[in-house]
Scaffold this motif. Structure first.
Motif, mmCIF file in Angstrom:
data_model
loop_
_atom_site.group_PDB
_atom_site.id
_atom_site.type_symbol
_atom_site.label_atom_id
_atom_site.label_comp_id
_atom_site.label_asym_id
_atom_site.label_seq_id
_atom_site.Cartn_x
_atom_site.Cartn_y
_atom_site.Cartn_z
ATOM 1 N N GLY A 167 0.941 -0.851 -0.300
ATOM 2 C CA GLY A 167 0.050 -0.069 0.081
ATOM 3 C C GLY A 167 0.399 1.099 -0.195
ATOM 4 N N TYR A 168 0.524 2.457 -0.623
ATOM 5 C CA TYR A 168 0.884 3.623 -0.908
ATOM 6 C C TYR A 168 0.315 4.808 -0.268
ATOM 7 N N LEU A 169 0.803 5.038 0.315
ATOM 8 C CA LEU A 169 0.092 6.792 1.181
ATOM 9 C C LEU A 169 0.728 7.811 0.819
ATOM 10 N N TYR A 170 0.725 8.840 -0.206
ATOM 11 C CA TYR A 170 0.909 9.993 0.206
ATOM 12 C C TYR A 170 1.056 11.470 0.206
ATOM 13 N N PHE A 171 1.852 11.803 0.948
ATOM 14 C CA PHE A 171 1.901 13.403 2.057
ATOM 15 C C PHE A 171 2.645 14.410 1.171
ATOM 16 N N ASP A 172 2.197 15.843 1.712
ATOM 17 C CA ASP A 172 3.108 16.773 0.817
ATOM 18 C C ASP A 172 4.544 16.512 1.425
ATOM 19 N N SER A 173 3.933 16.203 2.740
ATOM 20 C CA SER A 173 5.983 16.846 3.788
ATOM 21 C C SER A 173 5.445 15.616 4.878
ATOM 22 N N ILE A 174 7.146 15.240 5.194
ATOM 23 C CA ILE A 174 7.219 14.791 6.270
ATOM 24 C C ILE A 174 7.052 14.901 7.330
ATOM 25 N N ALA A 175 6.271 16.441 7.779
ATOM 26 C CA ALA A 175 5.375 17.110 9.014
ATOM 27 C C ALA A 175 4.035 16.824 8.270
ATOM 28 N N SER A 176 3.111 16.659 7.594
ATOM 29 C CA SER A 176 2.677 16.531 7.097
ATOM 30 C C SER A 176 1.720 15.508 8.250
#
Length: 138
Positions: free
Chosen positions: A95-104
């Protein structure tokens, strides 16, 4: 030599093909350089099981609802073959989850969210997931 190398690379590529259950292009924002990709790998092994229908329809829906707007995209791969002929697939699913940044990602994946997602794992697999956090380069 080049033909033999090409044949080997082609064979490896064909053996490693996975079925992707990614969101449709109209629903999924573009994945761009610099985004954070959280890969959740479910290793195969003796006695390991995986319910893809539950994972794709219920677990990932739960992830979407818990992670909210910080989650930018989701993709799911179903393992079909390994790079070695007649060898078992190394991962049942990824599974892959995408975020804008490590912080988010860290803000969204607080203790309560993490606990709820982890509590749901026995509903679809008995495989212990391996998590890798990466930066998208291309």
């Amino acid at each position: 030599m080049k033909t033999k190398l090409f044949s080997v690379l082609t064979l490896v590529f064909l053996l490693m093909i996975q079925v992707s259950f990614a969101q449709s292009a109209s629903e999924s924002p573009k994945i761009t350089k610099g985004m954070i990709k959280v890969g959740i790998y479910y290793p195969n092994g003796e006695g390991k099981t995986f319910n893809m229908d539950y994972y794709a329809s219920k677990h990932m829906s739960l992830a979407k609802s818990l992670l909210g707007n910080s989650l930018k995209a989701i993709a799911i791969d179903k393992g079909l073959a390994s790079g070695v002929p007649n060898a078992p697939v190394p991962y049942l699913a990824i599974g892959y989850l995408y975020f804008d940044s490590i912080a988010s990602f860290q803000k969204a994946m607080n203790g309560e969210v993490s606990a709820k997602l982890n509590a749901d794992i026995p509903n679809y697999t008995n495989s212990q997931p391996i998590v890798q956090i990466s930066e998208v380069l291309q």
